[in-house]
Design an enzyme around this catalytic site. Structure first.
Site, PDB file in Angstrom:
ATOM      1  N   ASP A  99       9.974   1.094 -18.168  1.00  0.00           N
ATOM      2  CA  ASP A  99      10.697   0.921 -16.920  1.00  0.00           C
ATOM      3  C   ASP A  99      12.211   0.730 -17.031  1.00  0.00           C
ATOM      4  O   ASP A  99      12.982   1.473 -16.453  1.00  0.00           O
ATOM      5  CB  ASP A  99      10.119  -0.276 -16.159  1.00  0.00           C
ATOM      6  CG  ASP A  99       8.665  -0.094 -15.817  1.00  0.00           C
ATOM      7  OD1 ASP A  99       7.932   0.462 -16.661  1.00  0.00           O
ATOM      8  OD2 ASP A  99       8.236  -0.505 -14.734  1.00  0.00           O
ATOM      9  N   LYS A 100      12.670  -0.290 -17.746  1.00  0.00           N
ATOM     10  CA  LYS A 100      14.104  -0.589 -17.780  1.00  0.00           C
ATOM     11  C   LYS A 100      14.818   0.147 -18.897  1.00  0.00           C
ATOM     12  O   LYS A 100      16.040   0.190 -18.933  1.00  0.00           O
ATOM     13  CB  LYS A 100      14.343  -2.103 -17.945  1.00  0.00           C
ATOM     14  CG  LYS A 100      13.574  -2.959 -16.962  1.00  0.00           C
ATOM     15  CD  LYS A 100      13.721  -2.494 -15.534  1.00  0.00           C
ATOM     16  CE  LYS A 100      12.671  -3.069 -14.622  1.00  0.00           C
ATOM     17  NZ  LYS A 100      11.290  -2.801 -15.001  1.00  0.00           N
ATOM     18  N   SER A 130       6.375  -3.600  -8.553  1.00  0.00           N
ATOM     19  CA  SER A 130       6.062  -2.593  -9.565  1.00  0.00           C
ATOM     20  C   SER A 130       5.928  -1.239  -8.888  1.00  0.00           C
ATOM     21  O   SER A 130       5.571  -1.137  -7.711  1.00  0.00           O
ATOM     22  CB  SER A 130       4.737  -2.958 -10.247  1.00  0.00           C
ATOM     23  OG  SER A 130       4.211  -1.857 -10.939  1.00  0.00           O
TER      24      SER A 130
END
Length: 555
Positions: free
Chosen positions: A120-121, A468
């Protein structure tokens, strides 16, 4: 070449001696030094196999006449970090990733970079670094996880979070829960739905920073290794032609990324990450632009959690090139945008008509006539809020209900799982924003609990935190300004009526202005939840979610 600073001339003999300590030969030192930025580790399922991907990248670089040099950066697994203090560190890790890459590249004078993210990041953190450093760069991800199989149907991580709620309300046995637990995540790769990691890897294609297939070729497919080799070869052409990230990541490129995001029905987290990347590239990307593009771009895909298809299905249907072909055929993309292939977006997607018109629908037959995300504004969110519209039950597109106010995710989860939330309620979780969290935790646990308890068609949830990419339901996040900055969400009281109108893009607190002003006079900011370490520094520097939650540098 940048590496001349550490390789050429008598004064660089000490530098060369250190490079030779690595085993590099004179021939290798004569070639360009290409940094291979690898986020591999042994705790994140999406990253555990990236050593194999990196080996393929390095082989491609050598084939094309470069010298690869690998270094690492961190990666957080949002699923493992979920619903405890670890999640406070996830969004904050994005800035550390970008900063650490800047340090390594500036200190060691690489000529070009190949970035290997997956989760994700890491993808946006690496994109931020690429734009900031602006030396020839290209991306290849580790690829998506295959969907798990349970009793004849596909499942994924989001199924597991929802299964917890189903177990609590008695609709799922402990034996079934255990069986699902062993089947949901069958191997390496970024979790199987159109969650944040896969959304960002797909959008890296749309931005022009990765080769076709980057977002959708499965992690376990040999085509992923071939793609990695070709990526390694490709960086040498970008270096020779001096095509740099800011030549690619232009206003048109970001327009294309947002349009593809809307067509895919991607994660709400893109509304944080794309503006942060754009800022590093010198491009302004406002929430208003997201909403304008959303209103004019149809939602062509219904991928998990919004539907029953997974990334592997999208790949078989033609992947992101086919989604872009469909949009471009109707004038919905900027076809002249430059990409890492050395060709324009238009040239890349020629002859890429979708192979399955249900997985990638036509513009004439979309799942909806506007995009998968919506930006809501109103007196409760003056700077904006975001919802994954494509994953909202039709019955919840317009809703009014009483506020059930909680000061943390944990309080809300306890109320949901103990049956204290009733049909019609609007759950409010505040104090979870970038500053107040700190770190703006993803909150899949409460949203999945709402689904698991069978309330997703009757209960809404709003927060100054975030969700999310696996979240579904009427879950509205990024409410800005956040509670820690005295935003209107800080003034809500139990039982206040909240009005949600997703088609009308409205989020309103139905309380008189006079009453709100009186409440504001009595509002007292909460003490910082964390007062030491990295998160304390992060909380002091981070800006609003409406601007990408970037760190503010004092002028």
């Amino acid at each position: 070449m940048e590496s001349r600073r550490i390789k050429e001339g008598v004064s660089k003999a000490p530098h060369r001696s250190l490079l030779k300590a690595l085993g590099l030969t004179d021939v290798e030192l004569e070639r360009p030094l290409v940094g291979v930025v690898n986020s591999q580790n042994e705790i994140v399922p999406g990253h555990v196999h990236l050593d194999t991907v990196a080996d393929a990248v390095k082989a491609g670089i050598r084939m094309a006449g470069g010298t690869p040099v690998e270094f690492s950066t961190i990666a957080v697994c949002d699923g493992i970090a979920m619903n405890h203090i670890g999640m406070k560190y996830s969004l904050a890790s994005r800035e550390l990733i970008a900063d650490s890459i800047e340090v390594m590249v500036m200190a060691h004078a690489f000529d070009a970079l190949v970035f290997i993210p997956n989760c994700d990041k890491v993808v946006p953190g690496m994109l931020m670094a690429a734009a900031r450093l602006n030396i020839p760069s290209i991306f290849v991800s580790g690829g998506p996880m295959l969907a798990g199989r349970y009793r004849g149907r596909n499942i994924s991580l989001s199924t597991m979070f929802e299964a917890v709620g189903a177990f609590v309300n008695g609709s799922l046995s402990e034996k079934e829960l255990k069986e699902m637990e062993g089947a949901a995540c069958p191997g390496c790769g970024s979790c199987a739905g159109m969650f944040t990691a896969n959304t960002m890897n797909c959008l890296t294609e749309a931005l022009g920073m990765a080769l076709p297939g980057n977002g959708t070729v499965p992690a376990v497919d040999a085509a992923r290794i071939r793609l990695a080799k070709e990526t390694g070869r490709r960086i040498m052409d970008l270096l020779n032609r001096q095509i740099k990230p800011r030549d690619i990541m232009t206003e048109d490129a970001f327009y294309n990324a947002v349009a593809v995001d809307m067509a895919l029905g991607g994660s709400t987290n893109t509304v944080l990450h794309l503006p942060a990347v754009a800022k590093e590239a010198g491009v302004e990307l406002s929430l208003d632009l997201f909403d304008n593009i959303s209103r004019s771009t149809p939602n062509l895909c219904k991928l998990s959690p919004a539907g029953d298809y997974y990334i592997q299905d999208l790949n078989e249907a033609g992947g992101i090139p086919s989604v872009m072909w469909e949009l471009l055929s109707h004038g919905m993309l900027k076809g002249d945008a430059v990409t890492v292939t050395g060709k324009t977006l238009r040239e890349n997607v020629e002859n890429c008509e979708p192979l399955n018109k249900e997985i990638i629908r036509s513009v004439e037959n979309p799942y909806s006539s506007d995009g998968g995300l919506a930006i809501l504004k109103g007196n409760l969110a003056p700077e904006g809020a975001v919802v994954k519209k494509a994953a909202v039950d039709l019955s919840m597109m317009v809703h009014k209900g009483p506020a059930r106010v909680f000061e943390s995710e944990e309080e809300a989860v306890e109320a949901i799982t103990s049956g204290k939330i009733k049909e019609g309620d609007v759950i409010v979780i505040r104090g979870e924003g970038p500053k107040g969290g700190p770190g703006m935790r993803e909150m899949l646990t409460p949203t999945a609990a709402v689904v698991g308890m069978g309330l997703d068609s009757s209960v809404a949830l709003i927060t100054d935190g975030r969700f999310s990419g696996a979240t579904r339901g009427a879950s509205i996040g990024h409410v800005s300004p956040e509670a820690a900055e005295g935003g209107p969400i800080a003034l809500i009281k139990e039982g206040d009526i909240i009005s949600i109108d997703i088609p009308g893009r409205k989020l309103e607190l139905l309380v008189d202005q006079e009453e709100l002003e009186e409440r504001r006079k009595n509002w007292v900011p909460q003490e910082p939840k964390i007062k030491t370490g990295y998160l304390a520094r992060y909380a002091r520097m981070v800006t609003s979610a409406s601007t990408g939650a970037v760190l503010q540098i004092d002028e």
